[in-house]
Design a protein around this motif. Structure first.
Motif, short mmCIF file in Angstrom:
data_model
loop_
_atom_site.label_atom_id
_atom_site.label_comp_id
_atom_site.label_asym_id
_atom_site.label_seq_id
_atom_site.Cartn_x
_atom_site.Cartn_y
_atom_site.Cartn_z
N ILE A 137 0.84 -1.20 0.00
CA ILE A 137 0.00 0.00 0.00
C ILE A 137 0.88 1.25 0.00
O ILE A 137 1.87 1.33 0.73
CB ILE A 137 -0.94 0.00 1.23
N LEU A 138 0.47 2.21 -0.81
CA LEU A 138 1.12 3.52 -0.83
C LEU A 138 0.31 4.46 0.06
O LEU A 138 -0.87 4.72 -0.23
CB LEU A 138 1.14 4.02 -2.28
N VAL A 139 0.91 4.89 1.16
CA VAL A 139 0.22 5.79 2.10
C VAL A 139 0.86 7.17 1.97
O VAL A 139 2.08 7.31 2.14
CB VAL A 139 0.35 5.31 3.56
N ILE A 140 0.03 8.16 1.68
CA ILE A 140 0.56 9.50 1.41
C ILE A 140 -0.15 10.51 2.32
O ILE A 140 -1.33 10.38 2.61
CB ILE A 140 0.31 9.89 -0.08
N GLY A 141 0.61 11.50 2.77
CA GLY A 141 0.02 12.69 3.39
C GLY A 141 0.41 13.86 2.50
O GLY A 141 1.61 14.05 2.23
N ALA A 142 -0.56 14.59 1.97
CA ALA A 142 -0.24 15.65 1.01
C ALA A 142 -1.17 16.83 1.21
O ALA A 142 -2.37 16.66 1.37
CB ALA A 142 -0.36 15.12 -0.42
N GLU A 143 -0.59 18.02 1.19
CA GLU A 143 -1.41 19.22 1.46
C GLU A 143 -0.91 20.44 0.69
O GLU A 143 0.30 20.64 0.52
CB GLU A 143 -1.33 19.60 2.96
N THR A 144 -1.87 21.27 0.29
CA THR A 144 -1.57 22.64 -0.14
C THR A 144 -2.36 23.56 0.80
O THR A 144 -3.31 24.22 0.41
CB THR A 144 -1.98 22.87 -1.62
N GLN A 279 11.84 24.35 9.23
CA GLN A 279 12.02 24.46 7.77
C GLN A 279 10.72 24.25 6.99
O GLN A 279 10.51 24.84 5.95
CB GLN A 279 13.04 23.41 7.28
N HIS A 280 9.83 23.39 7.52
CA HIS A 280 8.61 23.02 6.77
C HIS A 280 7.36 23.74 7.27
O HIS A 280 6.37 23.75 6.57
CB HIS A 280 8.32 21.52 6.89
N ALA A 281 7.39 24.27 8.51
CA ALA A 281 6.18 24.73 9.21
C ALA A 281 5.22 23.55 9.38
O ALA A 281 5.65 22.39 9.31
CB ALA A 281 5.53 25.90 8.49
N ASN A 282 3.96 23.82 9.60
CA ASN A 282 2.98 22.74 9.78
C ASN A 282 2.38 22.39 8.42
O ASN A 282 1.61 23.17 7.87
CB ASN A 282 1.90 23.21 10.77
N THR A 283 2.73 21.22 7.91
CA THR A 283 2.20 20.78 6.61
C THR A 283 1.05 19.79 6.79
O THR A 283 0.78 18.97 5.91
CB THR A 283 3.31 20.16 5.73
N SER A 284 0.42 19.84 7.95
CA SER A 284 -0.77 19.01 8.24
C SER A 284 -0.48 17.52 7.98
O SER A 284 0.50 17.00 8.51
CB SER A 284 -1.96 19.54 7.42
N ALA A 285 -1.29 16.87 7.18
CA ALA A 285 -1.13 15.42 6.99
C ALA A 285 0.24 15.04 6.41
O ALA A 285 0.66 13.89 6.52
CB ALA A 285 -2.23 14.90 6.08
N ALA A 286 0.93 16.00 5.82
CA ALA A 286 2.24 15.69 5.21
C ALA A 286 3.36 15.74 6.23
O ALA A 286 4.47 15.28 5.95
CB ALA A 286 2.53 16.67 4.07
#
Ligand code: UT7
Length: 325
Positions: A137-144, A279-286
């Motif tokens: 399974i490919l599990v991704i967290g991704a946000e804009t 460096q990233h701040a809060n990227t939520s699910a990512a």
């Protein structure tokens, strides 16, 4: 006794090219680099380009994870994407990524658990693998998330950024012991009574708009430290480990002060805490898979090490996953 375990085979991460510093934010809203750094530990965030969508970030992270695992899309049975900022109301971002990967088999879906999206995805993937329903399974967290930000609201616009992280998990053989590799324990929680404390003010069924992020920062902070600590204590209690046994703590990156507060409360040594919020701040699910990706790229993550993940987000949702790499 032998049993199937969910092995985390590889990880990948992607951050959009454009970086927005605190100084740049201070030209848009009444704030300063000093205030943001002191209160949150954040120095910068990445911002997706116009026309660059959540699916694009997710796809980039997924391709890196596939390449590191020496696999291609034909080896994946299921795509799960944790996101609060899908490309479209429907179809799911996972279906878009599935198609972009050239996958014409298997299944794909998004899940909505705000900042806990990746952790929820990992726990669900673990259940599917243990049940035998899927093998890889490919599990991704991704946000804009910057698309949901009100750049006039200094309470929220300083906190969030865009990005994606991906992990490939697959079935492996274990002995049913805590010395096994793979996911050893997962714990998911939510409490919808607190839904108004961290929310986006729109939605397809209510306002027919996407809304903007709205948050009661102090309350979220307080609940964050309490809930995350509880999720960690539960994971340790249920598995019989202590903080000393944990090699790496990979937390949701919301605020450096929350990470310090949690580490102090549970007694986690600071050098074990992976911190990318600066460096990233809060990227939520990512944020969790991006932090894992950072740890992986540092070369410090070794086979058989014990890794503790946690997350907490809007809903509230929260939880923990303990896994042996
Ligand atoms: O995934 C979960 C997502 N969210 C979180 O984890 C957020 C959790 N909460 C937090 O991280 C913190 O509560 C914040 C960073 C949002 C705020 O920090 P705080 O220490 O709780 O500050 P505060 O809200 O108590 O505000 C203190 C002061 C206020 O001024 P007065 O009323 O004392 O005069 C605010 O108006 O700081 C002011 N302030 C700011 N000043 C400069 C609030 N935001 C800013 C800002 N720049 N960006």
């Amino acid at each position: 006794m032998g049993m199937t375990r969910t092995i985390i085979k590889s990880v990948g991460g992607y951050l959009p090219e454009r970086i927005m510093t605190n100084d740049e934010l201070a030209t848009m809203v009444d704030t300063s680099d000093e205030w943001i750094t002191e209160r949150t530990g954040i120095k910068q965030r990445h911002v997706a380009a116009e026309g660059e969508f959540t699916s694009d970030l997710a796809l980039a992270a997924a391709k890196i994870a596939l390449q590191r695992a020496e696999l291609d899309a034909s080896d994946i049975d299921l795509v799960i994407i944790g996101t609060t900022t899908p490309d479209l109301t429907f179809p799911s971002t996972a279906c878009i990524v599935q198609a972009e990967l050239g996958m014409t088999h298997g299944a794909a879906f998004d899940l909505q658990a705000a900042c806990s999206g990746f952790l929820y995805g990992l726990a669900i993937a673990d259940s599917f693998i243990i049940s035998g329903a899927y093998k890889r399974i490919l599990v991704i967290g991704a946000e804009t998330l910057t698309r949901l930000m009100d750049f006039k609201d200094r309470n929220t616009c300083i906190l969030f950024g865009d990005g994606a992280g991906a992990a490939i998990v697959e079935a492996g053989e274990g002995q049913g012991e805590m010395s096994d590799r793979g996911v050893l324990y997962s714990h998911l929680r939510s409490d919808g009574r607190y839904r108004d404390l961290l929310t986006a003010t729109g939605g397809p069924s209510s306002t027919k708009t996407i809304g903007k992020i709205h948050m009661d920062g102090r309350e979220v902070f307080k609940h964050g430290v309490t809930n995350i600590s509880q999720a960690i204590f539960t994971a340790l209690k249920e598995t019989g480990f202590s903080c000393d046994d944990v090699d790496w703590f990979v937390p949701h990156q919301a605020n450096g002060r929350i990470l310090e507060g949690v580490a102090r409360k549970v007694g986690m040594a600071r050098e074990k805490v992976v911190v990318t919020v600066g460096q990233h701040a809060n990227t939520s699910a990512a944020s969790v898979p991006l932090a894992l990706n950072d740890l992986y790229e540092s070369g410090k993550l070794e086979r058989d090490q014990l890794v503790l993940f946690e997350a907490m987000g809007g809903g509230f949702t929260w939880g923990s996953v303990l896994a042996r790499w």
